[in-house]
Design a protein around this motif. Structure first.
Motif, PDB file in Angstrom:
ATOM      1  N   ASP A   1       0.841  -1.200   0.000  1.00 44.43           N
ATOM      2  CA  ASP A   1       0.000   0.000   0.000  1.00 44.43           C
ATOM      3  C   ASP A   1       0.873   1.246   0.000  1.00 44.43           C
ATOM      4  OD1 ASP A   1      -2.212   1.582  -0.025  1.00 44.43           O
ATOM      5  OD2 ASP A   1      -2.788   1.202   2.064  1.00 44.43           O
ATOM      6  N   ALA A   2       1.680   1.362  -1.037  1.00 44.83           N
ATOM      7  CA  ALA A   2       2.570   2.509  -1.221  1.00 44.83           C
ATOM      8  C   ALA A   2       2.593   2.845  -2.698  1.00 44.83           C
ATOM      9  CB  ALA A   2       3.977   2.196  -0.722  1.00 44.83           C
ATOM     10  N   SER A   3       2.791   4.115  -3.006  1.00 42.26           N
ATOM     11  CA  SER A   3       2.804   4.574  -4.392  1.00 42.26           C
ATOM     12  C   SER A   3       4.239   4.787  -4.843  1.00 42.26           C
ATOM     13  CB  SER A   3       2.015   5.883  -4.528  1.00 42.26           C
ATOM     14  OG  SER A   3       1.809   6.216  -5.871  1.00 42.26           O
ATOM     15  N   VAL A   4       4.646   4.066  -5.882  1.00 43.25           N
ATOM     16  CA  VAL A   4       6.025   4.092  -6.364  1.00 43.25           C
ATOM     17  C   VAL A   4       6.221   5.258  -7.334  1.00 43.25           C
ATOM     18  CG1 VAL A   4       7.770   2.819  -7.677  1.00 43.25           C
ATOM     19  CG2 VAL A   4       6.300   1.615  -6.040  1.00 43.25           C
ATOM     20  N   GLY A   5       7.291   6.035  -7.132  1.00 44.13           N
ATOM     21  CA  GLY A   5       7.524   7.199  -7.963  1.00 44.13           C
ATOM     22  C   GLY A   5       8.756   7.152  -8.825  1.00 44.13           C
ATOM     23  N   SER A   6       9.595   6.116  -8.659  1.00 47.10           N
ATOM     24  CA  SER A   6      10.801   5.994  -9.479  1.00 47.10           C
ATOM     25  C   SER A   6      11.203   4.529  -9.544  1.00 47.10           C
ATOM     26  CB  SER A   6      11.946   6.834  -8.901  1.00 47.10           C
ATOM     27  OG  SER A   6      12.308   6.384  -7.601  1.00 47.10           O
ATOM     28  N   ILE A   7      11.895   4.151 -10.649  1.00 48.65           N
ATOM     29  CA  ILE A   7      12.324   2.768 -10.869  1.00 48.65           C
ATOM     30  C   ILE A   7      13.728   2.768 -11.457  1.00 48.65           C
ATOM     31  CG2 ILE A   7      11.843   0.594 -12.061  1.00 48.65           C
ATOM     32  CD1 ILE A   7       9.017   1.450 -12.487  1.00 48.65           C
ATOM     33  N   ALA A   8      14.565   1.864 -10.971  1.00 48.00           N
ATOM     34  CA  ALA A   8      15.881   1.620 -11.588  1.00 48.00           C
ATOM     35  C   ALA A   8      16.207   0.139 -11.423  1.00 48.00           C
ATOM     36  CB  ALA A   8      16.968   2.479 -10.941  1.00 48.00           C
ATOM     37  N   TRP A   9      16.668  -0.501 -12.492  1.00 44.28           N
ATOM     38  CA  TRP A   9      17.093  -1.897 -12.434  1.00 44.28           C
ATOM     39  C   TRP A   9      18.499  -2.000 -11.854  1.00 44.28           C
ATOM     40  CZ3 TRP A   9      14.434  -6.331 -13.873  1.00 44.28           C
ATOM     41  CH2 TRP A   9      13.252  -6.154 -14.597  1.00 44.28           C
TER      42      TRP A   9
ATOM     43  N   PRO B   1      22.123  -3.866 -12.073  1.00 42.32           N
ATOM     44  CA  PRO B   1      22.800  -4.376 -13.270  1.00 42.32           C
ATOM     45  C   PRO B   1      22.615  -5.871 -13.516  1.00 42.32           C
ATOM     46  CG  PRO B   1      24.227  -2.849 -12.106  1.00 42.32           C
ATOM     47  CD  PRO B   1      23.043  -3.070 -11.220  1.00 42.32           C
ATOM     48  N   ASP B   2      22.382  -6.659 -12.452  1.00 43.90           N
ATOM     49  CA  ASP B   2      22.189  -8.098 -12.651  1.00 43.90           C
ATOM     50  C   ASP B   2      20.761  -8.449 -13.053  1.00 43.90           C
ATOM     51  OD1 ASP B   2      20.763  -7.776 -10.302  1.00 43.90           O
ATOM     52  OD2 ASP B   2      22.158  -8.906  -9.051  1.00 43.90           O
ATOM     53  N   GLY B   3      19.873  -7.461 -13.104  1.00 43.59           N
ATOM     54  CA  GLY B   3      18.494  -7.699 -13.521  1.00 43.59           C
ATOM     55  C   GLY B   3      17.652  -8.441 -12.510  1.00 43.59           C
ATOM     56  N   GLN B   4      18.139  -8.610 -11.303  1.00 47.29           N
ATOM     57  CA  GLN B   4      17.412  -9.383 -10.302  1.00 47.29           C
ATOM     58  C   GLN B   4      16.566  -8.528  -9.372  1.00 47.29           C
ATOM     59  OE1 GLN B   4      20.029 -12.054  -8.209  1.00 47.29           O
ATOM     60  NE2 GLN B   4      20.864 -12.933 -10.091  1.00 47.29           N
ATOM     61  N   SER B   5      16.807  -7.213  -9.345  1.00 48.13           N
ATOM     62  CA  SER B   5      16.102  -6.352  -8.402  1.00 48.13           C
ATOM     63  C   SER B   5      15.770  -5.014  -9.049  1.00 48.13           C
ATOM     64  CB  SER B   5      16.943  -6.099  -7.147  1.00 48.13           C
ATOM     65  OG  SER B   5      17.284  -7.298  -6.501  1.00 48.13           O
ATOM     66  N   LEU B   6      14.798  -4.347  -8.458  1.00 48.58           N
ATOM     67  CA  LEU B   6      14.481  -2.962  -8.788  1.00 48.58           C
ATOM     68  C   LEU B   6      14.745  -2.102  -7.565  1.00 48.58           C
ATOM     69  CD1 LEU B   6      11.041  -3.329 -10.633  1.00 48.58           C
ATOM     70  CD2 LEU B   6      13.267  -2.941 -11.681  1.00 48.58           C
ATOM     71  N   ILE B   7      15.267  -0.908  -7.787  1.00 48.53           N
ATOM     72  CA  ILE B   7      15.400   0.092  -6.734  1.00 48.53           C
ATOM     73  C   ILE B   7      14.321   1.134  -6.992  1.00 48.53           C
ATOM     74  CG2 ILE B   7      16.919   1.706  -5.565  1.00 48.53           C
ATOM     75  CD1 ILE B   7      17.809  -1.255  -5.482  1.00 48.53           C
ATOM     76  N   VAL B   8      13.418   1.307  -6.030  1.00 46.46           N
ATOM     77  CA  VAL B   8      12.289   2.208  -6.225  1.00 46.46           C
ATOM     78  C   VAL B   8      12.226   3.217  -5.084  1.00 46.46           C
ATOM     79  CG1 VAL B   8      11.016   0.359  -7.389  1.00 46.46           C
ATOM     80  CG2 VAL B   8      10.582   0.809  -4.958  1.00 46.46           C
ATOM     81  N   GLY B   9      11.558   4.338  -5.350  1.00 47.55           N
ATOM     82  CA  GLY B   9      11.335   5.355  -4.338  1.00 47.55           C
ATOM     83  C   GLY B   9       9.861   5.476  -4.027  1.00 47.55           C
ATOM     84  N   VAL B  10       9.525   5.642  -2.746  1.00 43.27           N
ATOM     85  CA  VAL B  10       8.141   5.818  -2.313  1.00 43.27           C
ATOM     86  C   VAL B  10       8.095   6.884  -1.230  1.00 43.27           C
ATOM     87  CG1 VAL B  10       7.533   3.413  -2.815  1.00 43.27           C
ATOM     88  CG2 VAL B  10       8.269   4.036  -0.510  1.00 43.27           C
ATOM     89  N   GLY B  11       6.887   7.355  -0.925  1.00 44.13           N
ATOM     90  CA  GLY B  11       6.679   8.240   0.206  1.00 44.13           C
ATOM     91  C   GLY B  11       6.104   7.453   1.375  1.00 44.13           C
TER      92      GLY B  11
END
Length: 682
Positions: free
Chosen positions: A322-330, A332-342
């Protein structure tokens, strides 16, 4: 329900060390401080490139300086003088190891120690931004063109000579944010092959017969476009153009060849709501993106979805969050996403496992963003908070440590008096937990008058982040305690809390503000409860007008910046009609009872608190007649009032000199009415 006091005291972490003869941070200081952009990392992972803008000597404009920082720990971040000498704009590392940038209306490529290479020959045709494929074989230009143009050069469209300077329209939009639109002109994408170091051809139009804007208006940028590694495919977001544009939040994602040889394919046609931030996985097989579920609601929750480009299958990754994601970055190994939320006045980064959806919070306090995952598992990002603007930080997976690696504004901040801030929770409307914060000069003695700041949106939050406009540290000015409440409708507390303001603009939010202010005063005896000025912009300005008629005896003064005054007049003169239609339950004709229930103009007979009204003549979101109406109501009733007009500003005050003037006027108004023994709340 027993209310639990939740405090986070950050003064020892965020404030600069006190020095002899330190002064409060002023509005001029706010304008002069460096403003950091998003970092770019060299392909070998050795260095970061980042831009910082500084105010010109006359404070009206800004200049950009590029810095280079080793990512192996050695040395300070230093101005990259050889690059700055090229007068670059939008400089970033390409996958070929060169720096790509724009200058003098052309695209350039530069390797340190070599002569710069002009890649394009555009003949003076302007563009807004550009993207380069990882292998350097393709450049995509972002530019405004007549939608009838067949390519970037647009030789097929003749400019008709017009008599006079009148504008003519036969459908909405006619204006957006701060600009009268040129009918038929759209933000578009144009692809060029790069052969032997030169962009060739006339720039293939990538959007085909699409009629919307890419990037989207008014704030979209290159984050809404991504290229395949070999540059052959472009993935982009676009809202449909035409008559539905002012009432629709439906952005779709498209895929198209960069040479314009085929029409774009709609990848998210099944979703009638907003899809955005197309982000390609390192292996090029998966497109991560964010999506809303409810059509025409601009503040719905953004969740992450993953699209298999081979099969066309899309799966949800964060539906249970129950959070709204505002940014996405993979990674380099393609196994995870780095995201930003409030989250509860903070904006942390999270790591999400792509296979399982498991989440790990990486940062704690502050507003983190612009994440660049590195090959060794570290993450480079920018972070700011209420006490200081953005600097570069690195997250290290070993131990989960976060280290600051730049200090662009450190020397300047060390000259200012320290501030401290605390966030707190209390029982608000409907018995719900509501959060707020207070910020004050840490060395202040005796009672402090209060600046009670109401955020805009209304679906938003001031939170623990730096602002170049409504900046609590600058508003405090060494003599005010700043208090702000994240009322019902604010973001960072789950979607139900955000939704709760719909059709209830003056209900639960006002109750939260009343209870939150009382709670803040009770918990801190240094806050002077009889010397308070409330201020806000946009919805915060609406709330100033609403307070005038519905809580008219509490404050010594009010400051209404570009606030809504007459809900009927606002509906028929604003541009993004999807916003009031959702928040009020329909158009004015369909839901007039709700508009009028929460209409400040209906309560002007109760107005009595001194108010300053601020407006920008180029504001088309809340057109300036709304401010004039409020000022007229005040003047007719003999309420002490002042009108401050910025002819060249829009919904925001952006010019440096105007920002300083804004702060001067705001402080003069607050000083006048919160002086001991002056205001109505004494």
């Amino acid at each position: 329900m027993k209310t639990t006091l939740a405090l986070t005291a950050l003064a020892t972490v965020l404030a600069a060390p006190a020095i002899a003869q330190a002064e409060p941070m002023s509005a001029t200081d706010l304008v002069k401080l460096g403003r950091m952009g998003a970092p770019s990392v060299s392909p070998d992972g050795d260095h970061a490139l980042v831009s910082v803008s500084f105010a010109n000597d006359d404070l009206s404009g800004r200049r950009t300086v590029y810095y280079k920082k080793s990512l192996h720990g050695e040395g300070a971040m230093e101005s990259w003088d050889a690059l700055n000498a090229l007068s670059p704009s939008g400089a970033r590392w390409g996958g070929d190891g060169a720096i790509w940038y724009a200058a003098h209306g052309e695209v350039h490529r530069w390797v340190e120690g070599e002569e710069r290479q002009q890649v394009s020959d555009l003949g003076g045709k302007d563009f807004d931004d550009f993207l380069v494929s990882n292998d350097g074989s393709t450049v995509v230009l972002l530019a405004h063109r007549d939608n009838a143009c067949e390519d970037f050069l647009c030789a097929n469209v003749e400019t008709e000579e017009q008599v006079g300077n009148a504008l003519e329209y036969d459908e909405l939009f006619v204006r957006h944010w701060s600009t009268w639109l040129t009918e038929g002109e759209k933000a578009q994408l144009f692809g060029f092959d790069v052969v032997d170091g030169k962009m060739v051809g006339s720039g293939a139009k990538i959007g085909g017969a699409l009629t919307g804007n890419t990037p989207s208006k008014p704030f979209g940028g290159s984050e809404e476009v991504t290229l395949s590694a070999d540059g052959s495919m472009v993935y982009f977001a676009q809202r449909e153009g035409g008559p539905a544009e002012p009432t629709s939040t439906n952005l779709d994602l498209y895929a198209a060849p960069s040479d314009g040889s085929a029409a774009p394919i709609n990848l998210t046609q099944a979703n009638g709501a907003h899809d955005n931030l197309p982000t390609l996985s390192p292996d090029g097989r998966t497109l991560a993106y964010i999506a809303m579920e409810r059509a025409n609601y601009e503040s719905d929750r953004f969740h992450v979805r993953l699209l298999d480009l081979a099969t066309g299958t899309s799966r949800a990754l964060t539906d249970d969050w129950d959070a709204s994601v505002g940014s996405i970055a993979w990674t380099p190994d393609g196994q995870s996403l780095i995201v930003g939320v409030g989250e509860v006045m903070e904006h942390p980064l999270y790591r999400i496992d792509v296979a399982t959806g498991a989440r790990q919070r990486l940062t704690r306090e502050g507003n983190a963003g612009n994440a660049v995952p590195l090959d060794d598992g570290r993450i480079l990002f920018t972070m700011n908070n209420l006490a200081r603007p953005s600097e570069l930080f690195v997250y290290a997976p070993e131990g989960g440590t976060v280290s600051q690696v730049s200090n662009v504004n450190g020397a300047a901040l060390a000259q200012f008096d320290a501030v401290e801030w605390e966030k707190f929770s209390f029982e608000g409307a409907d018995g719900d937990t509501v959060w707020g914060f207070s910020l004050k000069p840490s060395m202040a003695e005796g009672e402090l008058p209060v600046a009670f700041v109401v955020h805009g949106g209304p679906q938003g939050s001031f939170g623990n982040s730096w602002s170049t406009r409504w900046n609590p540290r600058a508003i405090s000015n060494g003599k005010y305690a700043v208090v702000s409440i994240d009322f019902h409708g604010s973001t960072g507390y789950g979607q139900d809390f955000t939704d709760s303001i719909n059709k209830d603009w003056g209900g639960k939010p006002l109750e939260d503000l009343q209870k939150g202010l009382a709670f803040a005063l009770e918990r801190d005896e240094q806050l002077a409860g009889n010397r308070i000025c409330a201020l806000g912009a946009s919805y915060g300005g609406y709330m100033m007008n609403w307070i005038e008629g519905n809580w008219s005896d509490r404050f010594d003064c009010l400051i209404n910046h570009n606030g809504l005054f007459d809900m009927r007049g606002f509906y028929y003169s604003t541009e993004e009609l999807w916003f009031p239609r959702w928040d009020m339950g329909g158009s004015y004709a369909e839901a007039s009872e709700t508009y009028e229930r929460w209409n400040p103009v209906n309560y002007v007979d109760e107005w009595q608190t001194p108010m300053m009204v601020v407006l920008g003549l180029q504001d088309f979101r809340v057109p300036y007649a709304q401010g004039l109406g409020a000022f007229t109501a005040l003047q007719e009733r003999g309420v002490p009032s002042k009108l401050l007009v910025f002819p060249e500003e829009n919904h925001w005050v952006l010019n440096g000199e105007n920002s300083i003037r804004w702060h001067q006027e705001v402080h003069d108004w607050m000083d006048r009415w919160t002086a001991p023994g002056v205001g109505q709340a004494q």
